[in-house]
Structures are given as C-alpha cells and as structure tokens.
Design an enzyme around this catalytic site. Structure first.
Site, PDB file in Angstrom:
ATOM      1  N   ASN A   1     -10.075   0.224  -0.314  1.00 25.44           N
ATOM      2  CA  ASN A   1      -8.617   0.270  -0.254  1.00 25.44           C
ATOM      3  C   ASN A   1      -8.062  -0.341  -1.545  1.00 25.44           C
ATOM      4  OD1 ASN A   1      -5.897  -0.113   0.252  1.00 25.44           O
ATOM      5  ND2 ASN A   1      -6.192  -0.884   2.337  1.00 25.44           N
TER       6      ASN A   1
ATOM      7  N   CYS B   1       0.818  -1.226   0.000  1.00 25.00           N
ATOM      8  CA  CYS B   1       0.000   0.000   0.000  1.00 25.00           C
ATOM      9  C   CYS B   1       0.847   1.270   0.000  1.00 25.00           C
ATOM     10  CB  CYS B   1      -0.946   0.006   1.197  1.00 25.00           C
ATOM     11  SG  CYS B   1      -2.118  -1.343   1.156  1.00 25.00           S
TER      12      CYS B   1
ATOM     13  N   HIS C   1      -3.092   7.624   1.757  1.00 26.82           N
ATOM     14  CA  HIS C   1      -3.534   6.286   1.346  1.00 26.82           C
ATOM     15  C   HIS C   1      -4.947   6.082   1.903  1.00 26.82           C
ATOM     16  CE1 HIS C   1      -3.924   2.114   0.697  1.00 26.82           C
ATOM     17  NE2 HIS C   1      -3.687   1.745   1.940  1.00 26.82           N
TER      18      HIS C   1
HETATM   19  O1  UT7 Z   1      -3.821  -0.639   3.405  1.00 24.89           O
HETATM   20  C1  UT7 Z   1      -2.968  -1.353   4.242  1.00 24.89           C
HETATM   21  C2  UT7 Z   1      -3.241  -1.056   5.613  1.00 24.89           C
HETATM   22  N1  UT7 Z   1      -4.510  -1.585   6.051  1.00 24.89           N
HETATM   23  C3  UT7 Z   1      -5.238  -0.864   6.863  1.00 24.89           C
HETATM   24  O2  UT7 Z   1      -4.868   0.253   7.118  1.00 24.89           O
HETATM   25  C4  UT7 Z   1      -6.435  -1.491   7.545  1.00 24.89           C
HETATM   26  C5  UT7 Z   1      -6.317  -1.234   9.012  1.00 24.89           C
HETATM   27  N2  UT7 Z   1      -7.375  -1.736   9.841  1.00 24.89           N
HETATM   28  C6  UT7 Z   1      -8.678  -1.363   9.740  1.00 24.89           C
HETATM   29  O3  UT7 Z   1      -9.047  -0.635   8.848  1.00 24.89           O
HETATM   30  C7  UT7 Z   1      -9.612  -1.808  10.814  1.00 24.89           C
HETATM   31  O4  UT7 Z   1      -8.864  -2.441  11.835  1.00 24.89           O
HETATM   32  C8  UT7 Z   1     -10.740  -2.761  10.337  1.00 24.89           C
HETATM   33  C9  UT7 Z   1     -11.756  -1.984   9.513  1.00 24.89           C
HETATM   34  C10 UT7 Z   1     -10.112  -3.876   9.537  1.00 24.89           C
HETATM   35  C11 UT7 Z   1     -11.470  -3.356  11.536  1.00 24.89           C
HETATM   36  O5  UT7 Z   1     -11.935  -2.359  12.411  1.00 24.89           O
HETATM   37  P1  UT7 Z   1     -11.640  -2.486  13.987  1.00 24.89           P
HETATM   38  O6  UT7 Z   1     -12.352  -1.380  14.624  1.00 24.89           O
HETATM   39  O7  UT7 Z   1     -10.153  -2.510  14.160  1.00 24.89           O
HETATM   40  O8  UT7 Z   1     -12.325  -3.847  14.363  1.00 24.89           O
HETATM   41  P2  UT7 Z   1     -11.671  -5.181  14.975  1.00 24.89           P
HETATM   42  O9  UT7 Z   1     -10.708  -5.797  14.015  1.00 24.89           O
HETATM   43  O10 UT7 Z   1     -11.169  -4.863  16.341  1.00 24.89           O
HETATM   44  O11 UT7 Z   1     -12.935  -6.144  15.045  1.00 24.89           O
HETATM   45  C12 UT7 Z   1     -14.091  -5.794  15.786  1.00 24.89           C
HETATM   46  C13 UT7 Z   1     -15.149  -6.890  15.598  1.00 24.89           C
HETATM   47  C14 UT7 Z   1     -14.602  -8.302  15.725  1.00 24.89           C
HETATM   48  O12 UT7 Z   1     -15.567  -9.045  16.457  1.00 24.89           O
HETATM   49  P3  UT7 Z   1     -15.350  -9.388  18.020  1.00 24.89           P
HETATM   50  O13 UT7 Z   1     -14.091 -10.165  18.071  1.00 24.89           O
HETATM   51  O14 UT7 Z   1     -15.257  -8.052  18.697  1.00 24.89           O
HETATM   52  O15 UT7 Z   1     -16.585 -10.146  18.344  1.00 24.89           O
HETATM   53  C15 UT7 Z   1     -14.614  -8.811  14.311  1.00 24.89           C
HETATM   54  O16 UT7 Z   1     -14.814 -10.203  14.225  1.00 24.89           O
HETATM   55  O17 UT7 Z   1     -15.727  -6.794  14.296  1.00 24.89           O
HETATM   56  C16 UT7 Z   1     -15.789  -8.108  13.725  1.00 24.89           C
HETATM   57  N3  UT7 Z   1     -15.739  -7.982  12.279  1.00 24.89           N
HETATM   58  C17 UT7 Z   1     -16.836  -7.777  11.512  1.00 24.89           C
HETATM   59  N4  UT7 Z   1     -18.132  -7.651  11.817  1.00 24.89           N
HETATM   60  C18 UT7 Z   1     -19.000  -7.436  10.810  1.00 24.89           C
HETATM   61  C19 UT7 Z   1     -14.638  -8.009  11.466  1.00 24.89           C
HETATM   62  N5  UT7 Z   1     -15.038  -7.853  10.184  1.00 24.89           N
HETATM   63  C20 UT7 Z   1     -16.369  -7.694  10.191  1.00 24.89           C
HETATM   64  C21 UT7 Z   1     -17.323  -7.474   9.179  1.00 24.89           C
HETATM   65  N6  UT7 Z   1     -18.629  -7.347   9.529  1.00 24.89           N
HETATM   66  N7  UT7 Z   1     -16.994  -7.370   7.883  1.00 24.89           N
END
Ligand code: UT7
Length: 324
Positions: free
Chosen positions: A281, A114, A251
């Site tokens: 992304n 990225c 980005h």
């Molecule tokens: O481009 C390269 C760099 N990449 C990035 O910059 C991406 C960086 N990360 C992110 O954008 C965010 O971390 C995400 C959007 C991927 C996730 O957001 P978050 O606020 O960090 O959520 P999390 O990973 O802490 O997950 C929260 C919950 C989890 O459930 P539990 O364990 O709390 O029950 C996940 O299983 O959200 C759940 N979850 C979803 N729920 C509904 C993960 N994906 C989904 C989904 N729909 N698609």
C-alpha cells in the site's frame, strides 16, 4: 464542444530496495503466508536512507514529461498528493517545481491520505476547466516507511514507498462520454471515522512525526462499502454502467478489498489493474503507480474507460472516471 482534461503522459518511480514478506518474519510475529493470504502483498519497495518523497516525485515527474514529450516549462501547475512530505513546509510540489526546472506557474500539495490522488485529479480537472491552467502535472508520492511502527505487525507489513505522475492537458472534446479525459468524479469524507486510521503525532499536537495506527478490519468493511458506492455514483453521473468500464484502477491496499469491490461493481477481476502484490500500500502513490504500470504492461490503451477509486484516513474517499 467541451473542454476535457486529457492524459498526455504517465510515469513512475520505485526505490531500488525491495523487501519480501519473509524479511518481516525475523522482526515481528508474522509469516509470508499470513501477509499474502490476508492482503495479497508479496513485496514492497522502501526508500533508501536519506531518499525523500520529493526526490521520488521528481523521478516520476521526469518520467511523465518524457512520456508526454514535454519540457518542464510547458507545465502550468503541479499538484502533489502526499501525507509524508519532506518538511512541514515548503510543499513537496514546489520542491518538484524547482527539481524539474519549471520556473513558471504554481504548485501545491493535497492531503487526503490514500484517497489523495483521486482528490488531486479532481482538483486538476477544476483548474483546467476553469482556465487557471492548461497543463497540470499531478503526482502521488509517499514514504510511508517513515511513519511505520516496526513493532506493530498489523500495519508494518502492509505499506510501501513510491511515486507516480500523470500530465493532464486541456483539449476540446465533443461533450460526450466518448471523449478522452476526465468525465466525472465523486468525492466524500466523514471526519467521524478519524480513530480507525490516523497518525498519532503532528506539528500542533505532539511536535513529532508520529506512527500510523489502524483498526484494519473496520477500515476493511468501510472500504468495500464506500468504494463500490462511489464507483457506481461517478458512473451514474454520466449515465454509464459497469458494462462500459474497461479497467478499474483501484487504490492498492488489499487484494481482498479490490476483489470484493470489483464483485460489488459486477466487474470481473480480468478488468482490474492489480499491483498490490509488488508495491504494497503506497497510499496516494498507488493509483498513479498502477496507471503507469498498467500502461507499461499493455493493459491500459488509448480510448479505454477507467474507474479509479480510493479510500483512506479521515476517512476520505472518492472516484474518478477517465477515458485514457
Ligand atoms: O489504504 C488505506 C486503507 N487501508 C486499508 O484499506 C487496509 C484495510 N484493512 C486490511 O487490509 C485488513 O484488515 C488487514 C490486512 C489489515 C487485516 O486483515 P483482517 O482479515 O481484517 O485481519 P484482522 O485485523 O481481523 O486480524 C486477524 C488476526 C488478529 O489476531 P486475533 O485477534 O484473531 O488472534 C491479528 O492480531 O490476525 C492477527 N494479525 C497478524 N497475524 C500475523 C494482524 N497482523 C498480523 C500479521 N501476521 N502481520
């Protein structure tokens, strides 16, 4: 008098298939509301069956050539930032060279995931300042839809496909920060972070393409810290401050990362180009796409001071300060 790598043209290409968040509700346990609120993404474009990274890159390159009123034979070098090439080799860049009808100069790919476009811009600047090339076509192009695990809801809703291109030309400036062109850059990587964002396949390991794997919340935390840090560092190298910045062109991975970084840099969201809602992304393509869309929207104007910053797999990150 100082040689500067000045923007002469910009263009982009997005595949015609648009996928709204709600479409994922049928295939994985997710909702439009979750995707919107956690990432800011509303829709993304996916390449058609058989549509490749090089084809998208060629469309973007031709758009940038038209914007610059240049022909392909006026280009001395082509750099493509991509992690999703058509083939293991030849490079996408040489395929673009043939595709746009350029028969001179040289072409190669850069792989910094990225952060690829920021690395490619810095490399193009080096080619221009060292006299290797005067006009460099710099492209970010990706088909991340091809490395998605469609059963993994934590990644498959986040990425999209597309390409963006910029043409840089060496021009003599005054040697001050009022000059147009690339004014500073700041690059980093730290291979100890490889396990938080990677693809689980490859030529010399599995012999397969593999799927993207990400520990999103760890990437999130690192991104906010490193992006603000590199933005400040690049500005500091040329004695500028956030007050001098007209636009951050970040980005486009996550709206919450974009706004937290802007906040840390003390730059209001009114001065940030945001396209993540429409593109998702697109990895190395996201910054040139945002530059092209930002110009078309009338946000980015000649003379504006831009900070581009990105982070991705490796981890690799960095920023470029550019007066448009
Ligand atoms: O481009 C390269 C760099 N990449 C990035 O910059 C991406 C960086 N990360 C992110 O954008 C965010 O971390 C995400 C959007 C991927 C996730 O957001 P978050 O606020 O960090 O959520 P999390 O990973 O802490 O997950 C929260 C919950 C989890 O459930 P539990 O364990 O709390 O029950 C996940 O299983 O959200 C759940 N979850 C979803 N729920 C509904 C993960 N994906 C989904 C989904 N729909 N698609």
């Amino acid at each position: 008098m100082t040689l500067r790598a000045v923007v002469r043209g910009v263009g982009h290409y997005l595949p015609s298939r648009v996928v709204e968040n709600a479409e994922f509700e049928a295939t994985v346990e997710t909702t439009d509301e979750w995707i919107r609120s956690r990432s800011g993404i509303e829709r993304r474009h996916f390449a058609a069956d058989g549509e490749t990274t090089s084809q998208m890159a060629i469309h973007a390159a031709n758009a940038a050539l038209a914007d610059a009123a240049m022909t392909a034979d006026q280009i001395d070098a082509i750099i493509v930032a991509t992690s999703t090439p058509d083939f293991t080799f030849p490079s996408v860049a040489t395929m673009v060279q043939a595709g746009i009808g350029c028969t001179k100069g040289f072409a190669y790919d850069i792989q910094a995931v990225c952060a690829g476009f920021v690395f490619a811009l810095t490399s193009a600047n080096g080619l221009i300042l060292s006299g290797q090339a005067n006009r460099v076509l710099v492209i970010g192009a990706e088909t991340f839809s091809r490395i998605m695990d469609w059963s993994d809801r934590s990644t498959c809703v986040l990425f999209g496909d597309g390409a963006g291109a910029l043409i840089l030309e060496g021009q003599v400036g005054q040697g001050t920060t009022a000059d147009r062109g690339i004014l500073a850059s700041d690059l980093h990587s730290d291979g100890r972070y490889r396990d938080i964002l990677y693809v689980d396949g490859g030529v010399s390991s599995t012999g397969t393409t593999g799927y993207l794997r990400m520990q999103g919340n760890q990437v999130f935390r690192l991104a906010v810290e490193k992006l603000a840090e590199t933005g400040h560092a690049a500005l500091g190298k040329i004695g500028l401050t956030p007050d001098d910045v007209d636009w951050i062109v970040p980005h486009q991975a996550n709206l919450r990362i974009i706004s937290a970084t802007a906040q840390r840099m003390q730059i209001p969201m009114e001065r940030v180009v945001v396209t993540v809602q429409d593109h998702g992304n697109t990895s190395a393509a996201s910054i040139p796409l945002a530059l092209s869309v930002g110009k078309a929207r009338g946000q980015i104007k000649e003379g504006d001071l831009l900070v581009t910053e990105a982070i991705g797999g490796g981890m690799a990150w960095g920023s470029v300060i550019l007066r448009w």
